[in-house]
Motif scaffolding. Structure first.
Motif, PDB file in Angstrom:
ATOM      1  N   UNK A   1       0.717  -1.175   0.034  1.00 40.49           N
ATOM      2  CA  UNK A   1      -0.070   0.017  -0.021  1.00 40.49           C
ATOM      3  C   UNK A   1       0.806   1.345   0.039  1.00 40.49           C
ATOM      4  N   UNK A   2       2.043   1.205   0.478  1.00 42.64           N
ATOM      5  CA  UNK A   2       2.863   2.290   0.617  1.00 42.64           C
ATOM      6  C   UNK A   2       4.013   2.530  -0.399  1.00 42.64           C
ATOM      7  N   UNK A   3       3.944   1.538  -1.470  1.00 45.86           N
ATOM      8  CA  UNK A   3       4.985   1.344  -2.397  1.00 45.86           C
ATOM      9  C   UNK A   3       4.342   1.925  -3.662  1.00 45.86           C
ATOM     10  N   UNK A   4       5.408   2.740  -4.586  1.00 48.48           N
ATOM     11  CA  UNK A   4       5.036   3.104  -5.944  1.00 48.48           C
ATOM     12  C   UNK A   4       4.934   2.143  -6.953  1.00 48.48           C
ATOM     13  N   UNK A   5       3.872   1.834  -7.580  1.00 46.93           N
ATOM     14  CA  UNK A   5       3.629   0.557  -8.386  1.00 46.93           C
ATOM     15  C   UNK A   5       3.680   1.136  -9.977  1.00 46.93           C
ATOM     16  N   UNK A   6       4.482   0.241 -10.838  1.00 47.24           N
ATOM     17  CA  UNK A   6       4.265   0.217 -12.129  1.00 47.24           C
ATOM     18  C   UNK A   6       3.322  -0.545 -12.663  1.00 47.24           C
ATOM     19  N   UNK A   7       2.362   0.021 -13.482  1.00 52.14           N
ATOM     20  CA  UNK A   7       0.861  -0.660 -13.784  1.00 52.14           C
ATOM     21  C   UNK A   7       1.143  -0.759 -15.484  1.00 52.14           C
ATOM     22  N   UNK A   8       0.212  -1.844 -15.772  1.00 51.88           N
ATOM     23  CA  UNK A   8       0.275  -1.792 -17.259  1.00 51.88           C
ATOM     24  C   UNK A   8      -0.942  -0.679 -17.407  1.00 51.88           C
ATOM     25  N   UNK A   9      -0.626   0.121 -18.434  1.00 53.05           N
ATOM     26  CA  UNK A   9      -1.618   1.194 -18.788  1.00 53.05           C
ATOM     27  C   UNK A   9      -2.960   1.230 -18.833  1.00 53.05           C
ATOM     28  N   UNK A  10      -3.754   1.811 -18.139  1.00 49.59           N
ATOM     29  CA  UNK A  10      -5.225   1.413 -18.526  1.00 49.59           C
ATOM     30  C   UNK A  10      -5.700   1.845 -19.915  1.00 49.59           C
ATOM     31  N   UNK A  11      -4.931   2.963 -20.421  1.00 49.60           N
ATOM     32  CA  UNK A  11      -5.311   2.960 -21.942  1.00 49.60           C
ATOM     33  C   UNK A  11      -5.150   2.081 -22.688  1.00 49.60           C
TER      34      UNK A  11
END
Length: 325
Positions: free
Chosen positions: A217-227
């Protein structure tokens, strides 16, 4: 392409031959030919070289460009003793003309192959991972079962699948999609994997054998783009919410491989399929979650409102293959 029809030779870079052979009253083939001429002159920056490339003499080419400029009410080229260069107006329309030329080239291939006796054409769109793993076995089966079928495969993002299927630009899409999509789009899960966490080797959690989802919850996440893949993105956010937190998204990227690359550069952590451990570099570790969370990593999508006999056969074959694997 699995099968190719014979094509009459023409000067390299010339316009498709069916401009000379097809007469359709609703299409202005003169304008199409003029745009092809414009493209040749724009790329060669020389009327003589462009004429040679098109297999014609220079005076008619010059005249047709003038006619095009009059029709469009635009000056497309700046002509001087130093040569021929695109005008600002010509430079503005050039990208669209190039895209048009690509589409016309594909149309020519389809027309010629169908006219040469091909039994049909199948348009497939796929994400990169599916092109490496899922699509090749299907192509081999199609080639054996339908030797006269022409298949076009192109890379797409998951977000392009539904519009492409609805518009009839795609017959099959291999992407990350699941659930009810509406608009007559059906899906079939082809591959699932457990969700894991990608962390850099020097991250505090790298020493843990398993990682609790809540601890991110406190980590900065790299996510697959929603677009790129809205269903997949929303599903990951929903999983995080169900475990009591809203993900802090630092970067949205175009693929799972890009997620791992960003983690490698110290740009956060990422939720990725466990199978990514096979592709992770030495400075990235893929740690399993304590919770068992399964995600769809590959799915087949097709449009039930557009019946295609080869699509029906391919779906049946993939279903049977899934049951036997």
């Amino acid at each position: 392409m699995l099968a190719a029809g014979a094509q009459k030779e023409r000067p390299e870079g010339g316009w498709p031959d069916f401009f000379e052979e097809v007469e359709v009253s609703t299409l202005d083939f003169r304008l199409i030919k003029q745009l092809w001429m414009f493209l040749a002159v724009a790329e060669e920056q020389h009327f003589g070289r462009a004429a040679k490339r098109l297999g014609m003499s220079q005076p008619p080419l010059t005249e047709q460009i003038k006619v095009l400029e009059q029709s469009l009410k635009l000056q497309l080229f700046d002509r001087s003793r130093r040569g021929t260069r695109l005008s600002p107006a010509g430079a503005a329309i050039l990208p669209s003309v190039k895209r048009f030329a690509e589409h016309v080239g594909q149309l020519e291939s389809v027309v010629r192959e169908v006219a040469a006796g091909q039994s049909g054409v199948l348009q497939i769109g796929a994400i990169n991972t599916a092109m490496l793993e899922t699509v090749p076995p299907l192509l081999n089966w199609l080639k054996e079962t339908y030797p006269n079928l022409t298949v076009f495969v192109r890379e797409i993002d998951s977000g392009e699948a539904i519009p492409g299927l609805e518009a009839g630009e795609l017959d099959l899409a291999f992407v990350r999609l699941e659930g009810e999509l509406g608009s007559g789009i059906s899906t079939m899960t082809l591959k699932e994997d457990r969700l894991a966490v990608a962390v850099s080797v020097d991250h505090p959690k790298a020493s843990l054998p398993r990682i609790r989802l809540k601890s991110l919850e406190d980590e900065q996440l790299v996510m697959s783009s929603r677009q790129v893949s809205p269903v997949y993105f929303d599903m990951l956010v929903s999983i995080c919410r169900s475990h009591g937190f809203v993900p802090r998204v630092l970067h949205e990227v175009r693929s799972v491989a890009s997620q791992v690359a960003y983690v490698s550069c110290g740009q956060g952590v990422a939720l990725v399929p466990s199978s990514m451990r096979k592709l992770a570099p030495d400075n990235v570790l893929i740690r399993p979650l304590k919770e068992k969370v399964t995600v769809v990593t590959a799915a087949l999508a097709w449009n039930d409102h557009r019946y295609h006999p080869i699509v029906a056969a391919a779906v049946a074959w993939l279903k049977a293959r899934g049951r036997s694997s």
